[in-house]
Write a protein that holds these residues in place. Structure first.
Motif, PDB file in Angstrom:
ATOM      1  N   LYS A 146      54.024  78.184 -12.544  1.00  0.00           N
ATOM      2  CA  LYS A 146      54.005  76.721 -12.582  1.00  0.00           C
ATOM      3  C   LYS A 146      53.673  76.170 -13.964  1.00  0.00           C
ATOM      4  O   LYS A 146      54.075  75.068 -14.300  1.00  0.00           O
ATOM      5  CB  LYS A 146      53.046  76.178 -11.537  1.00  0.00           C
ATOM      6  N   GLU A 147      52.936  76.927 -14.784  1.00  0.00           N
ATOM      7  CA  GLU A 147      52.580  76.428 -16.114  1.00  0.00           C
ATOM      8  C   GLU A 147      53.731  76.565 -17.119  1.00  0.00           C
ATOM      9  O   GLU A 147      53.620  76.114 -18.253  1.00  0.00           O
ATOM     10  CB  GLU A 147      51.317  77.107 -16.655  1.00  0.00           C
ATOM     11  N   TYR A 148      54.850  77.164 -16.697  1.00  0.00           N
ATOM     12  CA  TYR A 148      56.014  77.291 -17.561  1.00  0.00           C
ATOM     13  C   TYR A 148      56.881  76.040 -17.423  1.00  0.00           C
ATOM     14  O   TYR A 148      56.866  75.364 -16.407  1.00  0.00           O
ATOM     15  CB  TYR A 148      56.841  78.527 -17.193  1.00  0.00           C
ATOM     16  N   ALA A 149      57.646  75.770 -18.469  1.00  0.00           N
ATOM     17  CA  ALA A 149      58.563  74.637 -18.483  1.00  0.00           C
ATOM     18  C   ALA A 149      59.949  75.151 -18.882  1.00  0.00           C
ATOM     19  O   ALA A 149      60.099  76.286 -19.334  1.00  0.00           O
ATOM     20  CB  ALA A 149      58.081  73.594 -19.484  1.00  0.00           C
ATOM     21  N   LEU A 150      60.935  74.310 -18.705  1.00  0.00           N
ATOM     22  CA  LEU A 150      62.287  74.641 -19.144  1.00  0.00           C
ATOM     23  C   LEU A 150      62.355  74.445 -20.648  1.00  0.00           C
ATOM     24  O   LEU A 150      62.010  73.381 -21.158  1.00  0.00           O
ATOM     25  CB  LEU A 150      63.309  73.719 -18.464  1.00  0.00           C
ATOM     26  N   ARG A 151      62.760  75.478 -21.371  1.00  0.00           N
ATOM     27  CA  ARG A 151      62.944  75.359 -22.814  1.00  0.00           C
ATOM     28  C   ARG A 151      64.440  75.208 -23.077  1.00  0.00           C
ATOM     29  O   ARG A 151      65.253  76.002 -22.621  1.00  0.00           O
ATOM     30  CB  ARG A 151      62.404  76.578 -23.553  1.00  0.00           C
TER      31      ARG A 151
END
Length: 104
Positions: free
Chosen positions: A26-31
């Motif tokens: 959940k702490e990841y984002a779309l790069r």
């Protein structure tokens, strides 16, 4: 802050499905970014990552999106869409503000 890219509803749905099916934390984002350059042009890339120094962070359709500051100018006005057909499926980058060329 101006959001440099648009993500269509179809692309958002597919990105969220990938995040769920691949158990992306959940702490990841779309790069969103670019690679290449010079005479060969650039390629656009998508991935999942954590924020790093120098990133700009945006929210697009409830999705956290990261862009390296130096890539923002290349992504301005771009749209990410998702297409699925019998021949191919995948994400497509386009700039709807630039008319298509139809060379004769």
């Amino acid at each position: 802050m101006l959001v440099p890219i648009k993500i269509t509803a179809q692309a958002l749905d597919e990105i969220k499905n990938i995040m769920t099916s691949k158990n992306i934390p959940k702490e990841y984002a779309l790069r969103v970014g670019i690679k290449g350059g010079g005479c060969g042009g650039v390629s656009f890339v998508l991935g999942f990552d954590q924020s790093r120094e120098g990133d700009q962070q945006f929210s697009v359709g409830g999705l956290s999106v990261l862009v390296e500051k130096r890539h923002v100018m290349f992504l301005m006005g771009m749209q990410v869409d998702f297409h699925e057909s019998n021949e191919a499926r995948g994400f497509v980058f386009s700039n709807p503000d630039i008319p298509e060329r139809h060379d004769k």
